[in-house]
Design an enzyme around this catalytic site. Structure first.
Site, PDB file in Angstrom:
ATOM      1  N   GLU A 141     -57.754   9.359  43.619  1.00 35.86           N
ATOM      2  CA  GLU A 141     -56.524   9.946  44.139  1.00 35.86           C
ATOM      3  C   GLU A 141     -55.517  10.127  42.988  1.00 35.86           C
ATOM      4  O   GLU A 141     -55.312   9.206  42.189  1.00 35.86           O
ATOM      5  CB  GLU A 141     -55.976   8.988  45.199  1.00 35.86           C
ATOM      6  CG  GLU A 141     -54.791   9.458  45.988  1.00 35.86           C
ATOM      7  CD  GLU A 141     -54.445   8.476  47.105  1.00 35.86           C
ATOM      8  OE1 GLU A 141     -53.559   8.788  47.913  1.00 35.86           O
ATOM      9  OE2 GLU A 141     -55.070   7.391  47.169  1.00 35.86           O
ATOM     10  N   LYS A 199     -53.824  15.343  51.762  1.00 36.24           N
ATOM     11  CA  LYS A 199     -54.054  14.088  52.479  1.00 36.24           C
ATOM     12  C   LYS A 199     -53.420  14.170  53.864  1.00 36.24           C
ATOM     13  O   LYS A 199     -52.281  14.607  54.024  1.00 36.24           O
ATOM     14  CB  LYS A 199     -53.447  12.938  51.682  1.00 36.24           C
ATOM     15  CG  LYS A 199     -53.751  11.536  52.187  1.00 36.24           C
ATOM     16  CD  LYS A 199     -53.220  10.516  51.188  1.00 36.24           C
ATOM     17  CE  LYS A 199     -53.588   9.095  51.562  1.00 36.24           C
ATOM     18  NZ  LYS A 199     -53.154   8.130  50.534  1.00 36.24           N
ATOM     19  N   CYS A 246     -58.196   8.525  50.560  1.00 43.21           N
ATOM     20  CA  CYS A 246     -57.822   7.124  50.749  1.00 43.21           C
ATOM     21  C   CYS A 246     -57.508   6.744  52.196  1.00 43.21           C
ATOM     22  O   CYS A 246     -58.399   6.485  52.982  1.00 43.21           O
ATOM     23  CB  CYS A 246     -56.644   6.777  49.836  1.00 43.21           C
ATOM     24  SG  CYS A 246     -56.485   4.986  49.559  1.00 43.21           S
TER      25      CYS A 246
END
Length: 622
Positions: free
Chosen positions: A42, A109, A157
């Protein structure tokens, strides 16, 4: 063979230095030409822990320059890197997919971590539901990437840690690989949970899951990042890299795309899952990469020593509980079992004893019958009797040689040691067991194992039959393993069990020579470890003989290709030819994921042509 080499990478990071980070990533890609798809952590271009510097205009320009520079270094390989990207005056934490000199797509994300040590909403907007373009580059959380026969998705994540991870919808839409760019800090016990989360998600999505997290180059002002790299496939951990390294860590593994496809096609719940609405970004063909993956030569046998006892206990409990349930339903019958001093009858006897213990049933209700014939050796007969006496079950010896001789004479058989001679013994033994069961009010407990059922290595209406078969779900390699396990648990019978497991496997149907076994099963039909390997991949994953040959050559170093081919031909021929023996097989408990009962797991016509499968073996050489 539809294997694809992927890499989860935790690179050396200089926090805030995009140019240096791009150079490191490009160096890694150049050094690993055998990898088709890389995933980096990330925000890997700048670092996850930049804080308010993420909002810097200078950083924005540097990021785009870095992405364009990195893209130039790529041809058919794919790199997925992390970067902060502005879209419609909002900053998103993104995964950027690069290939063939271009930025092919950008995935923001969806779920932002904003609790305890995480502050992502201070800088980023959620990409959930966002769909658009940036100067012709597809942008959104609705992107999947497509090349040839592969579709893959990307999540970042916290997406994995959320209640409903985006990968569920991606997998349902056909993505067989999921790549996760992460920045997961290290806490005591967290890594074990993280690893299990990745493995579990790969199992639930029936996919390959490739996870890369930030390393120690991130700021250590308040946290430490370990650089976890994990590759999992359908619940199995394929590879895991070193953590807390100050050098770049590249964790590679070969994903079996064909196996994932076969599993999905077999799981009806997968086809029923609702598909999300995704845009598919076309990529160019991926490079053909070498396969370095090894394969477990004994897939049925427990590998984790820490879990060995628990796994064996579970298998034994399934067998004995199923038999106990059948005993209770019938109304407390006696148990008739033919004991030979071999592996299968030994396991069936041990299971019968445990079933009686569960029910509080006297062990004398187990009537173990030794039926020595022309091929019976003193060693096996003695082991069977000693084991019965040590366990406290009833024991009878009923010789069959005279009865078999009389029967063969009655049908005009000349007495030669041929197939009729052998099968007459097996049928005579079953006749005794069945008639004795009628006489004492009992049931015949079958002993034939899963490997014999697959190969048809049993006498039709002889040892192929029973009233309940406790070994029907246990392959031969596991039978031996379970008996050895029991030897370590039951000291008073350990010596006898070791005697039994140390002997060659034999039906003992041919006259013995000076008391020695002359008929060795594995000389006739081949090594059971090979056949169990073939069975596992052929039935569980629908693997082609060509692929099984490829995997077996890597799994077994003790057999050359010609030997593996020889026994693979035997397996395929026998498996097809002996379905007629499986069609009327008695009830028997399923133990693992593979079973051959026509009422449950395996249905095939008993007259299917085998030519297509045999031809693949000939075409599957080096």
């Amino acid at each position: 063979m539809d294997f694809l080499k992927v890499a989860a990478v935790s690179p050396k990071l200089i926090l805030g230095n995009v140019e240096a980070n791009v150079e490191e990533i490009a160096t890694i890609i150049k050094a690993h030409k055998d990898v088709a798809i890389f995933v980096f952590p990330e925000l890997s271009l700048c670092g996850y822990t930049l804080g308010d510097l993420l909002l810097s205009q200078s950083l924005e320009k540097s990021i785009w320059a870095g992405l364009e520079e990195l893209a130039k270094s790529l041809l058919d390989q794919v790199a997925i890197v992390g970067a902060p990207i502005w879209y419609e005056d909002r900053l998103y934490n993104c995964a950027v997919v690069l290939q063939d000199g271009k930025i092919r797509g950008i995935v923001p994300k969806s779920y932002l971590a904003n609790y305890r040590e995480f502050y992502e909403k201070r800088w980023f907007s959620s990409g959930l539901g966002v769909s658009g373009e940036i100067e012709g580059i597809p942008f959104g959380s609705d992107l999947l990437f497509e090349t040839r026969d592969l579709l893959f998705g990307v999540e970042i994540c916290e997406d994995l840690w959320s209640v409903i991870p985006p990968s569920f919808h991606m997998a349902a839409a056909g993505a067989r690989l999921i790549f996760n760019l992460s920045a997961s800090d290290e806490l005591v016990g967290k890594h074990e949970y993280r690893r299990e989360l990745v493995k579990t998600q790969s199992a639930r999505c029936l996919c390959g899951y490739i996870y890369a997290s930030s390393g120690v180059g991130e700021s250590s002002a308040d946290l430490c990042y370990g650089g976890a790299t994990i590759v999992a496939e359908n619940g199995a951990l394929l590879a895991e890299g070193e953590r807390f390294s100050f050098d770049s860590v590249v964790t590679k593994a070969d994903i079996d795309l064909d196996k994932l496809k076969r599993i999905r096609r077999a799981e009806t719940s997968f086809s029923d899952a609702p598909k999300g609405a995704f845009r598919k970004v076309k990529l160019t063909s991926l490079p053909k990469t070498p396969v370095d993956r090894t394969f477990d030569p004994h897939p049925f046998v427990p590998k984790n020593e820490a879990l060995r006892d628990a796994r064996c206990e579970e298998i034994f409990s399934i067998q004995s509980s199923a038999l106990a349930r059948r005993i209770r339903h019938i109304g407390d019958p006696k148990l008739l079992i033919g004991v030979s001093g071999g592996l299968d009858s030994t396991l069936a006897l041990l299971v019968s004893v445990e079933a009686c213990r569960k029910l509080g049933k006297p062990l004398s209700d187990i009537i173990a019958i030794s039926m020595p014939g022309p091929g019976t050796t003193e060693g096996t007969k003695s082991s069977a009797q000693k084991l019965c006496e040590a366990l406290g079950v009833s024991f009878k010896e009923i010789p069959i040689e005279a009865a078999v001789k009389e029967h063969l004479q009655a049908i005009g058989h000349g007495g030669a040691a041929d197939v009729t001679f052998e099968n007459a013994q097996a049928r005579e033994r079953m006749q005794i067991l069945m008639d004795m069961a009628n006489e004492v009010g009992g049931i015949v407990v079958g002993t034939g194992d899963l490997s014999e059922i697959a190969l048809g290595f049993s006498t039709y209406n002889g040892d192929q039959m029973a009233m309940y078969n406790v070994n029907a779900g246990v392959p031969k390699t596991l039978v031996r393993y379970l008996i050895d396990w029991m030897a370590g648990r039951e000291e008073k019978i350990a010596g006898i069990l070791h005697e039994i497991t140390s002997r060659p496997i034999s039906p003992e149907l041919l006259p013995s020579s000076d008391g020695e076994i002359v008929q060795r099963t594995e000389d006739i039909i081949g090594p059971y470890e090979l056949h169990d390997f073939f069975l596992y991949h052929f039935v569980k994953y629908g693997a082609s003989p060509k692929k099984i040959l490829f995997m077996a050559k890597r799994a077994f170093k003790t057999y050359d290709e010609a030997t593996i081919k020889k026994w693979l031909r035997v397996f395929i021929k026998r498996f097809f030819a002996n379905q007629f023996k499986r069609d009327p097989m008695p009830d028997g408990v399923k133990v693992g994921t593979i079973a051959l009962s026509p009422r449950g797991d395996w249905r095939m016509p008993s007259d299917a042509d085998v030519g297509l499968w045999l031809k693949e073996i000939e075409d599957g050489g080096s």
